[in-house]
Design a protein around this motif. Structure first.
Motif, PDB file in Angstrom:
ATOM      1  N   VAL A  20       0.843  -1.201   0.000  1.00  0.00           N
ATOM      2  CA  VAL A  20       0.000   0.000   0.000  1.00  0.00           C
ATOM      3  C   VAL A  20       0.878   1.251   0.000  1.00  0.00           C
ATOM      4  N   LEU A  21       1.944   1.233   0.788  1.00  0.00           N
ATOM      5  CA  LEU A  21       2.879   2.362   0.820  1.00  0.00           C
ATOM      6  C   LEU A  21       3.541   2.552  -0.540  1.00  0.00           C
ATOM      7  N   LEU A  22       3.960   1.462  -1.168  1.00  0.00           N
ATOM      8  CA  LEU A  22       4.553   1.534  -2.497  1.00  0.00           C
ATOM      9  C   LEU A  22       3.563   2.110  -3.508  1.00  0.00           C
ATOM     10  N   ALA A  23       2.309   1.677  -3.415  1.00  0.00           N
ATOM     11  CA  ALA A  23       1.279   2.200  -4.315  1.00  0.00           C
ATOM     12  C   ALA A  23       1.068   3.702  -4.096  1.00  0.00           C
ATOM     13  N   ALA A  24       1.130   4.148  -2.830  1.00  0.00           N
ATOM     14  CA  ALA A  24       0.978   5.581  -2.546  1.00  0.00           C
ATOM     15  C   ALA A  24       2.134   6.367  -3.160  1.00  0.00           C
ATOM     16  N   PHE A  25       3.357   5.867  -3.013  1.00  0.00           N
ATOM     17  CA  PHE A  25       4.502   6.544  -3.628  1.00  0.00           C
ATOM     18  C   PHE A  25       4.332   6.609  -5.140  1.00  0.00           C
TER      19      PHE A  25
END
Length: 171
Positions: A20-25
């Protein structure tokens, strides 16, 4: 007590959170955090009550200038998604109940008061530090920012040190 089998396995949940963090970045060019959404909500309320104060305040005015509504920001929708997702998750797993958890030496009223007071202090500190623990730990930690790692070590140390003083409220 809840059956622990109802919860996700922690390592799997960590991997999902990392994705999810990677997708946000990737999608918005920024990491995760929550204090920005709260600041935008507070600014909206203050602006509705005292627009001249908001316009004259250097900190608050940057959230209302430019013609875009302060709540029209992806952080606000992220926090709303967390709230709705948590509510749905609890409801689907039959864990949804509304109660005030407290130790035998604490009344529900005292628990709510201390939680509210702690939240105010924590929120103020998050804005003073220009970010909350979720932003520091997740976003800063993922980018290997030394300050974020140092901050999180101090959060854990402070929590461990305070546990001695508050543990008696729970036993």
């Amino acid at each position: 007590m809840n059956d622990k089998s109802q919860y996700w396995q922690p390592y799997f949940a960590g991997i999902v959170l990392g994705l999810v963090l990677l997708a946000a970045f990737y999608t918005v060019g920024r990491g995760l955090g929550a204090s920005g959404a709260m600041m935008r909500t507070v600014t909206t309320v203050v602006h509705a009550v005292a627009p001249e104060h908001t316009a004259q305040n250097a900190y608050l005015s940057r959230y209302v200038s430019g013609g875009q509504h302060p709540l029209k920001n992806w952080l606000v929708f992220q926090v709303l998604g967390v709230l709705v997702g948590g509510l749905l998750s609890g409801a689907l797993a039959n864990r949804l109940k509304f109660e005030v958890e407290h130790g035998p030496r604490f009344t529900p009223r005292a628990r709510l008061f201390t939680a509210f007071a702690g939240g105010i202090i924590f929120g103020y500190a998050a804005r003073l530090a220009m970010g909350c623990t979720s932003g520091q730990a997740l976003t800063g930690g993922a980018t290997l920012a030394l300050g974020s790692w140092a901050f999180m070590m101090m959060v854990f140390a402070g929590g461990y040190a305070m546990a001695y003083f508050v543990r008696r409220q729970w036993i």
